[in-house]
Design an enzyme around this catalytic site. Structure first.
Site, PDB file in Angstrom:
ATOM      1  N   LYS B  95     -88.557  15.532   3.326  1.00 10.83           N
ATOM      2  CA  LYS B  95     -86.907  15.645   2.684  1.00 10.83           C
ATOM      3  C   LYS B  95     -86.740  16.451   2.061  1.00 10.83           C
ATOM      4  O   LYS B  95     -86.231  16.831   1.971  1.00 10.83           O
ATOM      5  CB  LYS B  95     -86.552  14.129   2.378  1.00 10.83           C
ATOM      6  N   GLU B 117     -78.288   8.857  -1.543  1.00 13.40           N
ATOM      7  CA  GLU B 117     -78.910   7.456  -1.608  1.00 13.40           C
ATOM      8  C   GLU B 117     -79.983   7.634  -0.799  1.00 13.40           C
ATOM      9  O   GLU B 117     -80.577   9.170  -1.213  1.00 13.40           O
ATOM     10  CB  GLU B 117     -78.005   6.590  -0.137  1.00 13.40           C
ATOM     11  N   SER B 384     -94.613  12.572   7.647  1.00 16.79           N
ATOM     12  CA  SER B 384     -93.795  13.095   6.756  1.00 16.79           C
ATOM     13  C   SER B 384     -93.750  12.803   5.903  1.00 16.79           C
ATOM     14  O   SER B 384     -93.253  13.409   4.884  1.00 16.79           O
ATOM     15  CB  SER B 384     -92.876  12.459   7.636  1.00 16.79           C
TER      16      SER B 384
END
Lengths: 259, 402
Positions: B95, B117, B384
């Protein structure tokens, strides 16, 4: 001339703005919504917007979110919305649906326009359908006497207002605040300027909504706009006092609309 | 269609075939246009690219390595499983790639406040991190349900100076956090940038977030050729909104021999209806500003998704994934909670790596396709995120609580 435009024209001749009221279908119940709307029309509402309850109302504040949740929990379906339109249109008042885009897309554009028109509906307000994505909707509505209503915002440039005006046929809906639906104590001073800006692009009526709740606000907006749109305040009135309170609010709001 | 045309997507109005576009209130259109313009200018501005590159190397710690998972591979039918280690990035997941780009854009647009969010909390943590780094005010919306199952990340965000707002509407998960963030954005758009955390939402978000994440695949492709002398047979990644998957897929899209495999969250199983597999088990619709595959009922109401993984618990998917599925360039499968947790445990015990539960879905997919392809095949999995945040959920799942 369509019933919607007749009502705007009549009000113009009487030198007043029209009162447009919003209520979600199925709130507080299917029959209850129709009963409340009938009382609101008696109280002076000129045009009715039936909200199509949707699970993800990103443009609505807490008041309408709560009403929509009650409606959906009560079992409101697409058919409820069409049926509500039919019953309200029978009152003789121009009846619109305000809907987020997905429920209409799921229903089928042509199917929705056809069934809505057959129910006596006048027009559809599509707050999250941008003019850029509206080609199929224009095709689906143009031969069915279904007026299209799009929104402009305080942030809209002249270029965007022109795009919106080009695809709108009913009235232009001017948002009085930047934000979600719900009563505000003060509205932006810029709204009068936005209405004036819209008039440079179209001869269609311009109605102002979002955040409008009091007779004082309605009276002020009526000085420069063709219509005043009130939603959350009616929901709150019904919650507190049912059809009688809704009628009283309609009376109070409509009183100040003559210029 | 030549594969390169796929990479050139979307069109000027943000469409990937019939998917994507902009379905938003008019009040947001000016902000989206502003963002679009700032993004396009930045991506050809050597100063911006240099600033971003510097942060990627010296702050995130890029490039992330590829680890050969030898003992894990023994369970994959003889195929070799390689892990692209995005879990080693600063903040513990992919991210950070996106928020560094959007953070710099926020500064270029002269905005002082960011909102986001978050589902699992990884994007929230990344956003709070970059906000601290760049001196921006930060508010993160998180479903109340998710604040409970990802309490560690809530604490991290608060330590980083962010305000975390628990969202109590609807299903109280990621979908509702996005609704609330959009409501905030409409009201505060003048000084606020909405740092959307996945490749969903209205244009230009799907394209922009993809381009900030494509470094994952760009690095991987080069690392594969340098170290292994060949490209992988399969590139596998988990898909909720789909940002890590698009990030690693993009560089390989023109390589038509490389299979792209997206693993969606199957929850209790597609047949139960309690899942979050929008491509495998959803239908075309519009949610959160874009047309894609979504989970909905006959009336167009969103159906609540279900997954053990908060980060995949989302009833829509990025429009580019919908497009890649439609044209057959990528393949999407569904992985149940149980399958994901088995793969989670296996990676812990065979490689000494605790993956995020989101990522465990990709690992389960790798085990399955490895068995289909057999010895000699190379499967590159985008690892990830790391699983620190999931320790409590996992301990509960495996009955390890005292």
């Amino acid at each position: 001339m369509s019933l919607l435009h007749e009502v705007f024209a009549r009000a113009k001749a009487e030198n007043r703005a029209v009162l447009i009221a919003y209520l979600p279908a199925g709130y507080p119940t299917e029959d209850g919504a129709v009963e409340c709307i009938a009382a609101m029309v008696e109280g002076g509402v000129d045009i009715v917007e039936i909200g199509f309850p949707y699970s993800d109302p990103v443009m609505d504040g807490p008041t309408i979110q709560a009403a929509v949740n009650i409606s959906l929990a009560g079992g409101t379906k697409s058919a409820t919305v069409i049926n509500t339109v039919k019953r309200v249109a029978e009152l003789g008042v121009p009846t619109l649906v305000m809907s987020y885009w997905n429920p209409i897309e799921r229903y089928g554009l042509t199917e929705f326009a056809t069934d809505f028109s057959a129910a006596g509906g006048s027009g559809v307000i599509t707050p999250d359908l941008t003019p850029e994505e509206a080609q199929e909707w224009i095709a689906a509505t143009s031969d069915k006497n279904v007026e299209r209503v799009f929104l402009v915002a305080l942030s809209s440039s002249d270029e965007r207002i022109s795009k919106v005006a080009n695809v709108t046929t009913g009235f232009v809906y001017a948002g009085a605040v930047m934000g979600v639906t719900g009563a505000r104590t003060s509205l932006s001073d810029a709204i009068e300027g936005l209405v004036a800006k819209v008039r440079r692009h179209t001869d269609l009526p311009v109605a102002v909504g979002l955040g409008v709740s009091t007779p004082e606000q309605a009276k002020e907006i009526a000085q420069y706009a063709d219509g005043v749109i009130v939603g959350s305040a009616f929901v709150t009135a019904i919650e507190q006092g049912g059809p009688a309170a809704a009628k009283a609010l309609a009376q109070a709001l409509s009183k100040g609309l003559t210029r | 269609m030549a594969p390169n045309d796929v990479v050139a997507m979307p069109d000027l109005r943000g469409h990937f075939g019939k998917f994507g576009g902009r379905f938003v209130p008019e009040a947001l259109m000016a902000a989206l246009d502003e963002l679009d313009e700032a993004f396009r200018k930045a991506m050809v501005d050597p100063n911006f690219l240099k600033q971003l590159r510097d942060l990627q190397v010296n702050y995130t710690g890029r490039p992330s390595p590829i680890t050969e998972a030898k003992r894990f591979s023994e369970h994959a039918g003889g195929a070799t499983v390689l892990l692209k280690r995005e879990d080693l990035n600063h903040t513990g997941s992919h991210k950070i790639n996106n928020v560094l780009g959007q953070g710099l854009l926020t500064q270029r647009m002269g905005k002082t406040r960011v909102i986001a969010e978050t589902g699992a909390g990884q994007h929230g943590v990344a956003t709070a991190t970059v906000a601290a780094l760049l001196g921006l005010e930060c508010v993160v919306y998180m479903g109340e349900e998710d604040t409970k199952r990802q309490a560690l990340n809530v604490a991290r965000m608060k330590l980083l100076g962010a305000t975390v707002v628990p969202v109590t509407n609807g299903s109280r998960t990621l979908k509702d956090a996005i609704n609330e963030a959009m409501r905030d954005w409409v009201a505060n758009v003048e000084n606020t940038h909405y740092m959307l955390g996945t490749v969903a939402g209205p244009a230009p978000f799907p394209e922009m977030v993809r381009d900030f994440h494509r470094i994952i695949g760009d690095e991987s492709r080069e690392q594969m050729l340098d170290r292994f002398g060949r490209l992988p047979d399969v590139v596998a990644a988990c898909v909720g909104g789909g940002s890590n998957a698009i990030g690693i897929f993009t560089a390989f899209i023109p390589d038509s021999d490389v299979r792209l495999l997206g693993l969606e969250a199957g929850g209790d199983g597609i047949e139960t209806g309690r899942h979050a597999s929008t491509i495998v088990g959803g239908a075309v619709g519009v949610l959160h500003g874009a047309r894609s595959y979504i989970m909905q009922d006959d009336d167009g109401q969103t159906i609540e998704s279900h997954s053990i993984s908060a980060g995949l618990d989302y009833p829509s998917v990025g429009p580019e994934h919908a497009y890649l599925a439609d044209i057959g360039r990528a393949e999407y499968r569904s992985v149940t909670d149980t399958e994901a947790m088995q793969a989670f445990k296996l990676l812990c015990e065979t490689e000494g790596i605790i993956p995020a539960i989101e990522t465990a879905h990709a690992l389960a997919g790798a085990l399955e396709i490895g068995k289909e392809l057999g010895p000699g095949a190379i499967i590159l999995v985008n690892l990830s995120g790391r699983g620190d945040k999931d320790v409590e959920t996992a301990a509960k799942w495996f009955g390890m609580n005292p």
